[in-house]
Write an enzyme that holds these catalytic residues in place. Structure first.
Site, mmCIF file in Angstrom:
data_model
loop_
_atom_site.group_PDB
_atom_site.id
_atom_site.type_symbol
_atom_site.label_atom_id
_atom_site.label_comp_id
_atom_site.label_asym_id
_atom_site.label_seq_id
_atom_site.Cartn_x
_atom_site.Cartn_y
_atom_site.Cartn_z
ATOM 1 N N ASP A 133 0.817 -1.207 0.000
ATOM 2 C CA ASP A 133 0.000 0.000 0.000
ATOM 3 C C ASP A 133 0.855 1.263 0.000
ATOM 4 O OD1 ASP A 133 -2.583 1.449 0.502
ATOM 5 O OD2 ASP A 133 -1.567 1.961 2.370
ATOM 6 N N GLU A 164 1.265 -0.489 -5.129
ATOM 7 C CA GLU A 164 0.332 0.595 -5.411
ATOM 8 C C GLU A 164 1.168 1.868 -5.455
ATOM 9 O OE1 GLU A 164 -3.290 3.290 -3.714
ATOM 10 O OE2 GLU A 164 -1.736 2.467 -2.429
#
EC number: 2.4.1.18
Length: 758
Positions: A437, A490
């Protein structure tokens, strides 16, 4: 942790000033060998070296046994081999007991404790030497090893024939650390720990503890503050909003997925069909008739796994399930990185979920959060009264947007902690990948910061050199340990080489989310068809860089929250056109180079924005349009898996060729996909206007019959059933640089995927 063997003797190194051994010559208490200052420090729970005071200590004519047992009424020493107990003298009303034994050898004994209403017999934790050894303790700094979860935390341990739990926590700047829990009335005076100065680790073996009991570490911080912290390496936690850790062994399950684990190591993931169903377990489905409770891991195994298999997805990506305190964070503010959240059950239950997925041929990807952590009082922030895990300077250590702390990647123990955690989930829980993330927030020192709010690196730039080093080491470790798993970044910027090998200067990820593609294409789809001719570049621009990285095309949870509405809600037009646009867009996405990711609910056209507190709107599947979208996703996944040209060369420019890139006037786009076998090709054509087009010619390289594998306008999907009656035979006519062409009927607001028949 495997069985530990204690070293002989007691580690009586000097603690903080004024808390050294009783033999320091400062007088003693009532004829016993303990100094008044030591006694006061133990009673007040501020002694930094409890083993210098508690337990057995040699005195002139034998040994003195000392114990701090607040609340005990009477205590006696039961010496092994001696029939009679030796009563202990209470020398302070707070519960400090002492007994003197006339014996030459160091005694091995139990304490018989009379509590109000109960009698307990137990070995004295302060009669055991330090464990593990000196060299092992240093290894918590070894980046890339599994030493952190093996050496730190709470582990069932046997010393000699005595079972118990060994506790260890890294808190180098603490003045005192105690284990507190159900087993000692949460009293920090009962079980203060030994500081291993060599590694900054506090440790203690407590006999006779069973699994499942709650515990924390009570810390007297460097600044004198008293803190209660959950165990950073706990393997299980109690269910939020409660915040304690629970005693559990290092996960070492009897797995039954050997065939799956072997198969995932075969072949290169870049050449495989990877289609990911992104899922938030807490809101995929709930049980409204039972207080809107969550489904358990085992219930999810029975319901979610078959559903995903039916739809043809290859993987499920779980929004973070590492234990987190606040439901509204969706898991993106974790506290216990080594514990699967107890919201849905135990670690064993989570294993059952993973095994069920693997038995169904579905991989599990964990959304992993090494970029930041919350400032909850029981968490990692200011862990020992200092900025231990985070940077002290808020310009480096605090996320202004999210109100969270940023890890200090330049500290070796922090890197070791995080890299070990990555290995832990992939190896101990057999997960198949990590989606990392917020990588952009890690890479840039000035991420979401104004001038003067960030600290440049040593070269004056905005690159976070420590974070870059951490990400490379993490990826090298993961892929070295198991080449069959994958890591996915990401990363929302144009940072070069995110999914390139580290030996070429890349970050070493297996894949990267293509955020640019998502933003551009959703912008195009949001326009009324009559205006799309002016935004045609939003469809084509992504192919300029589509092979610069190994991309995943994401339609994630981020696109259906915070007022953005649903994917269906972004589509223009009346109800029929909204669904037709959605189906055409999904067909375009599945035909486009790149692996696929779709957030739950989008597979049947959820109409409202995602709400983490409620189930998906499953009742919508009673409507034909919504069932049609679900049917389409299943067929797109099957086409993606069974047509080699759609996945084998996803990351290679040679697997793609433009056929029609410039028909902005009609909003038509077409390309050719090639597999490893040059004879096996697929043609993808999208018509993003509500006008059917007859006789539209598309050039192809080979003669033969081209089967209409997917037509998003088919009636089974809720469309108008305009199409090519199953396929078209190529004619000998030049078009788009090829000697053959297809004369196609393009349905309105639809995508066609045609496969050349063998």
């Amino acid at each position: 942790m495997a069985e530990m063997q204690a070293r002989d003797g007691v580690e009586n190194g000097a603690g903080p000033a004024g808390t050294g051994p009783a033999s320091a010559g400062r007088g003693s208490v009532a004829g016993f060998g303990i100094a008044p200052g030591d006694l006061a420090a133990i009673i007040e729970a501020r002694h930094g070296n409890p083993f210098a005071v508690l337990g057995p200590h040699p005195v002139r004519d034998g040994y003195e046994i000392r114990a701090m047992l607040p609340g005990a009424q009477e205590v006696a020493v039961l010496v092994d081999g001696r029939p009679e107990p030796v009563p202990m003298t209470r020398i302070d009303p707070a519960g400090f007991f002492v007994a003197r034994l006339k014996m030459r050898e160091r005694p091995w004994y139990k304490l018989r404790i009379q509590w109000p209403g109960a009698v307990q017999e137990a070995r004295d934790p302060y009669s055991y030497g330090p464990t593990p050894g000196f060299e092992d303790m240093w290894r918590i700094r070894d980046v890339g090893t599994e030493c952190v979860p093996r050496l730190l935390g709470a582990h069932p341990t046997r010393i000699g024939d005595q079972p118990g739990y060994h506790f260890a926590v890294w808190a180098p700047n603490a003045r005192r650390v105690s284990v507190v829990g159900d087993f000692n009335s949460w009293d920090g005076r009962r079980h203060p720990m030994r500081l291993r100065h060599d590694a900054g680790v506090w440790e203690l073996f407590i006999p006779d503890l069973g699994g499942g009991e709650r515990y924390k570490f009570e810390i007297l911080g460097a600044d004198g503050s008293r803190l209660e912290k959950a165990d950073p390496v706990a393997f299980m936690a109690e269910q939020p909003p409660a915040t304690a850790s629970r005693l559990a062994r290092l996960p070492d399950f009897e797995w039954r997925d050997a065939d799956w684990m072997a198969s995932r190591r075969q072949g290169d993931p870049r050449h495989k069909p990877i289609s990911i169903y992104e899922c938030h377990l807490g809101s995929w489905a709930r049980v409204p008739e039972e207080g809107n409770r969550f489904l358990t891991y085992r219930e999810l195994a029975e319901r979610l796994i078959p559903y995903v298999k039916e739809l043809g997805f290859t993987h499920i990506e779980l929004l973070p399930i590492t234990e987190f305190p606040f439901d509204g964070s969706w898991g993106y503010q974790p506290v216990s990185l080594f514990a699967p959240t107890s919201r849905f059950g135990t670690p064993e239950d989570f294993v059952a979920f993973v095994e069920a997925a693997h038995a169904a041929g579905i991989g599990i990807i964990l959304d992993w959060v090494p970029g930041h952590f919350p400032n909850d009082a029981h968490g990692l922030g200011l862990f020992d009264g200092t900025h231990l895990y985070e940077h002290a300077d808020p310009r480096q250590g605090y996320h202004q947007d999210w109100g969270t702390y940023i890890y200090n990647y330049g500290r070796q123990e922090v890197q070791a902690f995080l890299v070990a955690n990555a290995r832990f989930w992939l190896e101990r829980y057999h997960l198949d990948g990590l989606r990392v993330d917020a990588v952009a927030s890690m890479l840039y020192l000035d991420y979401s910061r104004k001038h003067g709010e960030w600290v440049p690196n040593k070269y004056g730039g905005n690159e976070n050199l420590d974070a870059i080093d951490f990400l490379r080491r993490m990826n090298e470790t993961v892929y070295s340990a198991d080449p069959g798993c994958m890591t996915i970044a990401e990363e929302s910027t144009s940072w070069p080489g995110v999914s390139h090998p580290t030996y070429t200067g890349g970050l070493g990820f297996g894949f990267k989310w293509n955020m640019g593609w998502m933003h551009d294409t959703l912008l195009f789809m949001s326009k009324e068809p009559v205006h799309r001719r002016y935004h045609h570049h939003n469809l084509t621009f992504g192919l300029l860089y589509a092979f610069s990285e190994n991309f995943v095309l994401p339609l994630s949870h981020d696109e259906v929250v915070h007022g953005k509405g649903s994917i269906l809600g972004k589509m223009p037009g009346d109800r029929w056109q909204k669904f037709a646009n959605l189906r055409a867009y999904y067909g375009f996405m599945w035909g486009h180079p790149g692996k696929k990711l779709l957030f739950m609910g989008s597979e049947f056209g959820q109409e409202r924005e995602w709400n983490h507190d409620t189930s998906l709107d499953w009742h919508l599947l009673e409507d034909g349009y919504h069932r049609g979208v679900k049917n389409l996703i299943g067929d797109l996944n099957r086409a993606f898996r069974t047509i080699p040209a759609l996945h084998e060369r996803d990351t290679e420019a040679g697997g793609f060729q433009w056929l029609v890139a410039d028909d902005a006037e009609n909003s038509v786009i077409a390309w050719l996909r090639r597999g490893q076998d040059p004879e096996k090709v697929a043609v993808v054509v999208s018509n993003f206007t509500p006008v059917a087009r007859e006789g539209y010619r598309i050039g192809v390289p080979h003669p033969g019959f081209y089967r209409e594998a997917v037509n998003t306008d088919a009636a089974i999907y809720g469309g108008s059933n305009v199409g090519n009656q199953g396929g078209v035979r190529a004619e000998a006519c030049e078009a788009h640089g090829h000697a053959y062409c297809l004369s196609l009927t393009l349905p309105p607001l639809a995508t066609l995927i045609l496969e050349r028949a063998a």
